[in-house]
Motif scaffolding. Structure first.
Motif, PDB file in Angstrom:
ATOM      1  N   LEU A 149       0.908  -1.146   0.034  1.00  0.00           N
ATOM      2  CA  LEU A 149       0.046   0.036   0.089  1.00  0.00           C
ATOM      3  C   LEU A 149       0.863   1.259  -0.059  1.00  0.00           C
ATOM      4  N   ARG A 150       0.203   2.302  -0.576  1.00  0.00           N
ATOM      5  CA  ARG A 150       1.157   3.434  -0.610  1.00  0.00           C
ATOM      6  C   ARG A 150       0.351   4.619   0.096  1.00  0.00           C
ATOM      7  N   PRO A 151       0.827   5.348   0.880  1.00  0.00           N
ATOM      8  CA  PRO A 151       0.102   6.484   1.498  1.00  0.00           C
ATOM      9  C   PRO A 151       0.067   7.696   0.470  1.00  0.00           C
ATOM     10  N   ALA A 152      -1.132   8.031   0.445  1.00  0.00           N
ATOM     11  CA  ALA A 152      -1.674   9.037  -0.599  1.00  0.00           C
ATOM     12  C   ALA A 152      -1.340  10.504  -0.096  1.00  0.00           C
ATOM     13  N   MET A 153      -1.233  10.880   1.092  1.00  0.00           N
ATOM     14  CA  MET A 153      -1.355  12.112   1.520  1.00  0.00           C
ATOM     15  C   MET A 153       0.211  12.596   2.289  1.00  0.00           C
ATOM     16  N   THR A 154       0.511  13.662   1.771  1.00  0.00           N
ATOM     17  CA  THR A 154       1.664  14.500   2.454  1.00  0.00           C
ATOM     18  C   THR A 154       1.107  15.851   2.960  1.00  0.00           C
ATOM     19  N   VAL A 155       1.707  16.199   4.262  1.00  0.00           N
ATOM     20  CA  VAL A 155       1.406  17.420   4.665  1.00  0.00           C
ATOM     21  C   VAL A 155       2.800  18.428   4.698  1.00  0.00           C
ATOM     22  N   ARG A 156       2.756  19.295   4.283  1.00  0.00           N
ATOM     23  CA  ARG A 156       4.146  20.214   4.172  1.00  0.00           C
ATOM     24  C   ARG A 156       3.799  21.403   4.396  1.00  0.00           C
ATOM     25  N   ALA A 157       4.900  22.334   4.707  1.00  0.00           N
ATOM     26  CA  ALA A 157       4.802  23.941   5.087  1.00  0.00           C
ATOM     27  C   ALA A 157       5.970  24.595   4.759  1.00  0.00           C
ATOM     28  N   ARG A 158       5.993  25.934   4.619  1.00  0.00           N
ATOM     29  CA  ARG A 158       7.394  26.364   4.434  1.00  0.00           C
ATOM     30  C   ARG A 158       7.621  27.214   6.075  1.00  0.00           C
ATOM     31  N   PRO A 200       4.677  10.024   2.801  1.00  0.00           N
ATOM     32  CA  PRO A 200       4.716   8.329   2.668  1.00  0.00           C
ATOM     33  C   PRO A 200       5.887   7.773   3.225  1.00  0.00           C
ATOM     34  N   GLY A 201       6.841   8.439   3.600  1.00  0.00           N
ATOM     35  CA  GLY A 201       8.131   8.147   4.219  1.00  0.00           C
ATOM     36  C   GLY A 201       9.039   7.410   3.252  1.00  0.00           C
ATOM     37  N   ASP A 202       9.171   7.834   1.847  1.00  0.00           N
ATOM     38  CA  ASP A 202      10.214   7.237   1.233  1.00  0.00           C
ATOM     39  C   ASP A 202      11.623   7.987   1.283  1.00  0.00           C
ATOM     40  N   ARG A 203      11.318   9.106   1.885  1.00  0.00           N
ATOM     41  CA  ARG A 203      12.865   9.757   2.004  1.00  0.00           C
ATOM     42  C   ARG A 203      13.118   9.602   3.418  1.00  0.00           C
ATOM     43  N   GLY A 204      12.561   8.999   4.226  1.00  0.00           N
ATOM     44  CA  GLY A 204      12.881   9.030   5.647  1.00  0.00           C
ATOM     45  C   GLY A 204      11.874  10.084   6.396  1.00  0.00           C
ATOM     46  N   GLU A 205      11.062  10.780   5.699  1.00  0.00           N
ATOM     47  CA  GLU A 205      10.290  11.881   6.392  1.00  0.00           C
ATOM     48  C   GLU A 205       9.104  10.949   7.304  1.00  0.00           C
ATOM     49  N   THR A 235       5.739   9.593   8.933  1.00  0.00           N
ATOM     50  CA  THR A 235       4.646   9.358   8.259  1.00  0.00           C
ATOM     51  C   THR A 235       3.542   9.340   9.120  1.00  0.00           C
ATOM     52  N   ALA A 236       2.267   9.502   8.773  1.00  0.00           N
ATOM     53  CA  ALA A 236       0.945   9.573   9.520  1.00  0.00           C
ATOM     54  C   ALA A 236       0.941   8.508  10.542  1.00  0.00           C
ATOM     55  N   GLN A 237       1.502   7.417  10.669  1.00  0.00           N
ATOM     56  CA  GLN A 237       1.624   6.549  11.563  1.00  0.00           C
ATOM     57  C   GLN A 237       2.659   6.921  12.792  1.00  0.00           C
ATOM     58  N   ASP A 238       3.554   7.624  12.220  1.00  0.00           N
ATOM     59  CA  ASP A 238       4.596   8.127  13.170  1.00  0.00           C
ATOM     60  C   ASP A 238       4.020   9.225  14.138  1.00  0.00           C
ATOM     61  N   ASP A 260      -0.226   9.080  20.756  1.00  0.00           N
ATOM     62  CA  ASP A 260      -0.907   7.920  21.292  1.00  0.00           C
ATOM     63  C   ASP A 260      -2.403   7.729  20.693  1.00  0.00           C
ATOM     64  N   THR A 261      -2.334   7.781  19.375  1.00  0.00           N
ATOM     65  CA  THR A 261      -3.782   7.799  18.776  1.00  0.00           C
ATOM     66  C   THR A 261      -3.364   6.842  17.517  1.00  0.00           C
ATOM     67  N   ILE A 262      -4.429   7.012  16.581  1.00  0.00           N
ATOM     68  CA  ILE A 262      -4.344   6.286  15.300  1.00  0.00           C
ATOM     69  C   ILE A 262      -4.400   7.021  14.211  1.00  0.00           C
ATOM     70  N   SER A 263      -3.548   6.366  12.849  1.00  0.00           N
ATOM     71  CA  SER A 263      -3.530   7.342  11.881  1.00  0.00           C
ATOM     72  C   SER A 263      -4.738   7.710  11.098  1.00  0.00           C
ATOM     73  N   TYR A 264      -5.715   6.968  11.264  1.00  0.00           N
ATOM     74  CA  TYR A 264      -7.343   7.596  11.105  1.00  0.00           C
ATOM     75  C   TYR A 264      -7.449   8.860  11.685  1.00  0.00           C
ATOM     76  N   GLU A 265      -7.114   9.237  12.969  1.00  0.00           N
ATOM     77  CA  GLU A 265      -7.500  10.649  13.396  1.00  0.00           C
ATOM     78  C   GLU A 265      -6.531  11.573  12.860  1.00  0.00           C
ATOM     79  N   VAL A 266      -5.204  11.248  12.439  1.00  0.00           N
ATOM     80  CA  VAL A 266      -4.267  12.180  11.859  1.00  0.00           C
ATOM     81  C   VAL A 266      -4.553  12.732  10.710  1.00  0.00           C
ATOM     82  N   VAL A 267      -5.056  11.868   9.617  1.00  0.00           N
ATOM     83  CA  VAL A 267      -5.413  12.264   8.380  1.00  0.00           C
ATOM     84  C   VAL A 267      -6.718  12.730   8.361  1.00  0.00           C
TER      85      VAL A 267
END
Length: 391
Positions: free
Chosen positions: A248-257, A343-348, A350-353, A359-366
């Motif tokens: 599975l491939r995570p579809a969401m990235t959250v980024r800022a400046r 998605p964590g591909d570069r070491g960033e 993830t939502a699971q992190d 202390d929650t679930i990735s569902y809540e994060v996204v």
């Protein structure tokens, strides 16, 4: 991308959603044909309901699932005309609009069923399309076990009168992310009992379904005719540390400046309450997102972000509009990219992190991220320069 660069944004790769649906369909149909429902409620788990639904359909999702009638009608207005189920209603909800739009609604009680049947009598072609939900042990929505026979009898009566057509029977698991939990066997056995009782009452639904994302991956015996995949559709693990890796491939990235970077001296406190105090000279950066954008305050002093090519820990409390990160002595210029999770591909992270940090679930994060964030959809299958969700 043209125009001003957003201060902060959500980037959703619809190609990842298509990929995940294909992977899940192939997995659940390996031994026997099983349909797949992509669950796109709660604005597509924060990914954009209309866009996520379109991507799922393109990848072969047989059904879409939403919670409310309003969500279902939004999908119809956007041009979706395939099988679509909604399951959460309150007395007085607009069942007539749902029935007119060809949406399949769910009934938990005889009263609710009667309300649907009242508008279904004029719907033609067998009346309103209804699925019945039974409570097999979650003790949430669905008919209680002592009400199953009454619900099935009422449904059969309405069906014979042409007011409704019972198209499905379903339930929901309480502990599918814990394969050894005794509730799984008990609920599956109860559901099989409900299926038999419905048949004895004269009902012949098109689909029976019990499995959610975790059960789709971990419990083939619960697949029945259809599986409902929510979080897995978006590439996130429904049972971290337990479910097999299926690509599975995570579809969401959250980024800022980055807004600014600055030195802090040993002994300086950071953010409200000074819950973090520097024990040596360092530098910090200000990131313009906070709990006003749905960033979890509970992850204060525990989560990390990606700046440059390294993880940078969050220091001090997450604020309403901003958070502070440790830059380990560096002073990157304003405008430097910060990836909160991806998605964590570069070491960033993830939502699971972030889920683990709070202390929650990735569902809540996204699902909670948003607020003032701009959401942008890309398609890495069409435009490789976008690099999917990798900023």
């Amino acid at each position: 991308m043209t125009g001003p660069v957003p201060r902060a944004e959500i980037v959703v790769d619809v190609a990842a959603i298509r990929h995940n649906v294909r992977v899940l369909k192939e997995l659940v149909s390996a031994d026997a044909p099983v349909g797949l429902m992509a669950v796109v409620k709660a604005d597509g788990y924060g990914h954009g309901m209309v866009e996520a639904a379109a991507a799922a359909r393109e990848a072969g999702a047989d059904w879409l699932g939403v919670a409310t009638i309003e969500e279902a009608l939004t999908l119809r207005a956007a041009g979706d005309h395939g099988p679509l189920l909604c399951w959460l209603s309150a007395p007085g909800d607009d069942f007539a609009a749902a029935v007119a739009a060809g949406v399949e609604v769910t009934a938990y009680t005889v009263d609710e069923l009667d309300e649907v049947a009242a508008v279904g009598s004029g719907a033609g072609e067998g009346g309103a399309r209804v699925q019945l939900k039974v409570d097999t042990g979650l003790s949430r929505g669905g008919a209680s076990r002592d009400r199953w026979r009454d619900l099935f009898a009422a449904a059969a009566g309405h069906e014979r009168a042409g007011r409704i057509r019972v198209t499905g029977l379903w339930s929901h698991l309480a502990a599918s992310d814990e394969p050894a939990h005794p509730a799984n066997d008990a609920q599956e056995a109860a559901f099989r009992e409900a299926v038999a009782l419905a048949a004895a009452a004269g009902l012949d639904p098109d689909v029976t379904h019990l499995a959610n994302s975790a059960a789709a991956l971990l419990r083939p015996s619960a697949h029945f005719d259809l599986v409902r995949c929510g979080i897995a559709t978006y590439g996130l693990d429904p049972a971290p540390g337990v479910a097999p890796r299926v690509g599975l491939r995570p579809a969401m990235t959250v980024r800022a400046r980055l807004v600014m970077s600055k030195p802090v001296a040993a002994g300086d406190g950071v953010s409200y309450g000074h819950t973090w105090v520097a024990d040596h000279d360092t530098t910090v950066g200000v990131v313009p997102v906070g709990y006003g954008e749905g960033i979890l305050r509970a992850a204060s002093n525990r989560a990390s972000v990606w700046v440059g090519d390294d993880l940078r820990p969050v220091r001090g409390r997450v604020c309403m509009d901003q958070l502070v990160v440790d830059l380990h002595g560096e002073l990157p210029p304003p405008g430097t990219e910060v990836v909160l999770f991806g998605p964590g591909d570069r070491g960033e992270p993830t939502a699971q992190d972030w889920a683990a940090a709070a202390d929650t679930i990735s569902y809540e994060v996204v699902t909670r991220v948003g607020g003032r964030l701009v959401r942008r959809h890309v398609d890495s299958d069409v435009d490789p320069d976008e690099e999917g969700t990798a900023p």
